[in-house]
Design a protein around this motif. Sequence first.
Motif, mmCIF file in Angstrom:
data_model
loop_
_atom_site.group_PDB
_atom_site.id
_atom_site.type_symbol
_atom_site.label_atom_id
_atom_site.label_comp_id
_atom_site.label_asym_id
_atom_site.label_seq_id
_atom_site.Cartn_x
_atom_site.Cartn_y
_atom_site.Cartn_z
ATOM 1 N N UNK A 11 -58.169 49.647 -53.430
ATOM 2 C CA UNK A 11 -59.545 49.715 -53.927
ATOM 3 C C UNK A 11 -60.529 49.392 -52.810
ATOM 4 N N UNK A 12 -61.660 50.065 -52.863
ATOM 5 C CA UNK A 12 -62.768 49.808 -51.952
ATOM 6 C C UNK A 12 -63.944 49.300 -52.777
ATOM 7 N N UNK A 13 -64.558 48.215 -52.311
ATOM 8 C CA UNK A 13 -65.708 47.633 -53.006
ATOM 9 C C UNK A 13 -66.888 47.594 -52.036
ATOM 10 N N UNK A 14 -67.833 48.539 -52.136
ATOM 11 C CA UNK A 14 -68.986 48.550 -51.229
ATOM 12 C C UNK A 14 -69.832 47.288 -51.370
ATOM 13 N N UNK A 15 -70.269 46.762 -50.230
ATOM 14 C CA UNK A 15 -71.119 45.578 -50.200
ATOM 15 C C UNK A 15 -72.565 45.958 -49.891
ATOM 16 N N UNK A 16 -72.745 46.969 -49.054
ATOM 17 C CA UNK A 16 -74.093 47.410 -48.709
ATOM 18 C C UNK A 16 -74.060 48.701 -47.917
ATOM 19 N N UNK A 17 -75.216 49.345 -47.815
ATOM 20 C CA UNK A 17 -75.319 50.601 -47.075
ATOM 21 C C UNK A 17 -76.567 50.597 -46.202
ATOM 22 N N UNK A 18 -76.561 51.465 -45.204
ATOM 23 C CA UNK A 18 -77.727 51.615 -44.328
ATOM 24 C C UNK A 18 -77.792 53.047 -43.836
ATOM 25 N N UNK A 19 -78.934 53.689 -44.023
ATOM 26 C CA UNK A 19 -79.137 55.039 -43.514
ATOM 27 C C UNK A 19 -79.719 54.939 -42.111
ATOM 28 N N UNK A 40 -77.762 63.553 -43.023
ATOM 29 C CA UNK A 40 -77.957 62.103 -43.103
ATOM 30 C C UNK A 40 -76.749 61.410 -42.487
ATOM 31 N N UNK A 41 -77.002 60.259 -41.901
ATOM 32 C CA UNK A 41 -75.936 59.399 -41.385
ATOM 33 C C UNK A 41 -76.059 58.064 -42.096
ATOM 34 N N UNK A 42 -74.993 57.665 -42.763
ATOM 35 C CA UNK A 42 -75.019 56.461 -43.589
ATOM 36 C C UNK A 42 -73.854 55.554 -43.232
ATOM 37 N N UNK A 43 -74.143 54.271 -43.034
ATOM 38 C CA UNK A 43 -73.112 53.271 -42.794
ATOM 39 C C UNK A 43 -72.834 52.536 -44.103
ATOM 40 N N UNK A 44 -71.567 52.392 -44.435
ATOM 41 C CA UNK A 44 -71.160 51.688 -45.646
ATOM 42 C C UNK A 44 -70.305 50.492 -45.235
ATOM 43 N N UNK A 45 -70.765 49.315 -45.581
ATOM 44 C CA UNK A 45 -70.014 48.077 -45.327
ATOM 45 C C UNK A 45 -69.276 47.727 -46.614
ATOM 46 N N UNK A 46 -67.974 47.495 -46.512
ATOM 47 C CA UNK A 46 -67.205 47.259 -47.727
ATOM 48 C C UNK A 46 -65.987 46.386 -47.460
ATOM 49 N N UNK A 47 -65.466 45.862 -48.547
ATOM 50 C CA UNK A 47 -64.197 45.149 -48.506
ATOM 51 C C UNK A 47 -63.181 45.983 -49.280
ATOM 52 N N UNK A 48 -61.916 45.843 -48.910
ATOM 53 C CA UNK A 48 -60.884 46.620 -49.593
ATOM 54 C C UNK A 48 -59.714 45.726 -49.973
ATOM 55 N N UNK A 49 -59.077 46.081 -51.076
ATOM 56 C CA UNK A 49 -57.858 45.416 -51.532
ATOM 57 C C UNK A 49 -56.727 46.424 -51.407
ATOM 58 N N UNK A 50 -55.620 45.985 -50.791
ATOM 59 C CA UNK A 50 -54.536 46.929 -50.550
ATOM 60 C C UNK A 50 -53.198 46.199 -50.541
#
Length: 267
Positions: free
Chosen positions: A172-180, A188-198
């Motif tokens: 699973x991926x859980x997004x924490x925040x984004x930035x364009x 568009x170029x978008x950065x996605x900061x996230x935590x994952x469970x694996x």
Amino acid sequence: MSLGDDHQSSGDYGGAGRTRLRLPEDEGGPRRGGRSSSRSLVTVVGVVVLLIAAIAFANRGGSDSASGEDGDGDKPKTSATAPSGTRPVQSGFAHDAQGAQSAAANYAVALGSDGMFDKARRHGIVSTVYAPDVAAARQTDLDGAYSSAKFLANIGLDKNGRAPAGQTFVSRVIPVGTKATKSSAEEATVEVWYTSLFGLSGGNSTNPVTESWYTTTYQLTWTNGDWKVTDFQQKDGPVPIGRDQRASTADDMTKAVEEYGGFTYAR
């Protein structure tokens, strides 16, 4: 192993990007005196008014989304998260920077899900997430990666991407925040900061569920009325300092995975 997507409302989560917290008072500390009856009555009335307003707003929102007759008909439809984890991919994002961030965060959820380990589901995710001119090539690459017997064996799955009997596979991926970092009408170029469970949860698991942190940068293009991925780059972190918390048992982890459905809409 995860890709990303996210939806931004006005720049920061929570509107102004600030959250107010009220810390609990010490149990042994002084307590405030009792409120007057009139003040208590005002408080009760205020709560009731807010509750009625919330119910009215919820009912109105439900009818609007069902009818699709208002000006929000072109916005992505959302639904409550269910343990079944259905509909992990959303489409139909707004044609602006906010829509691009929403797309990136939600695509990250889909691309980091356990659905990527099932051929049919993987093909559906890839065709939804990627732009048509790159989807076929990307699907071939992903089929090769997710079908690798060595790769599957290293993470404890069989050749069909299934977990051993008595164990549950978690991805699973859980997004924490984004930035364009770039946005125009077509790209568009978008950065996605996230935590994952694996990992695998279960009493005999040799690959227990672990947590990781990544940032994935997505290149998106506006194609056929929606944002689609054309390329991405992934890097580690930022990684927060972990708290000194006792890890849950394998049974508790399995129960949580089965009872808590993954988010189908990141924001």
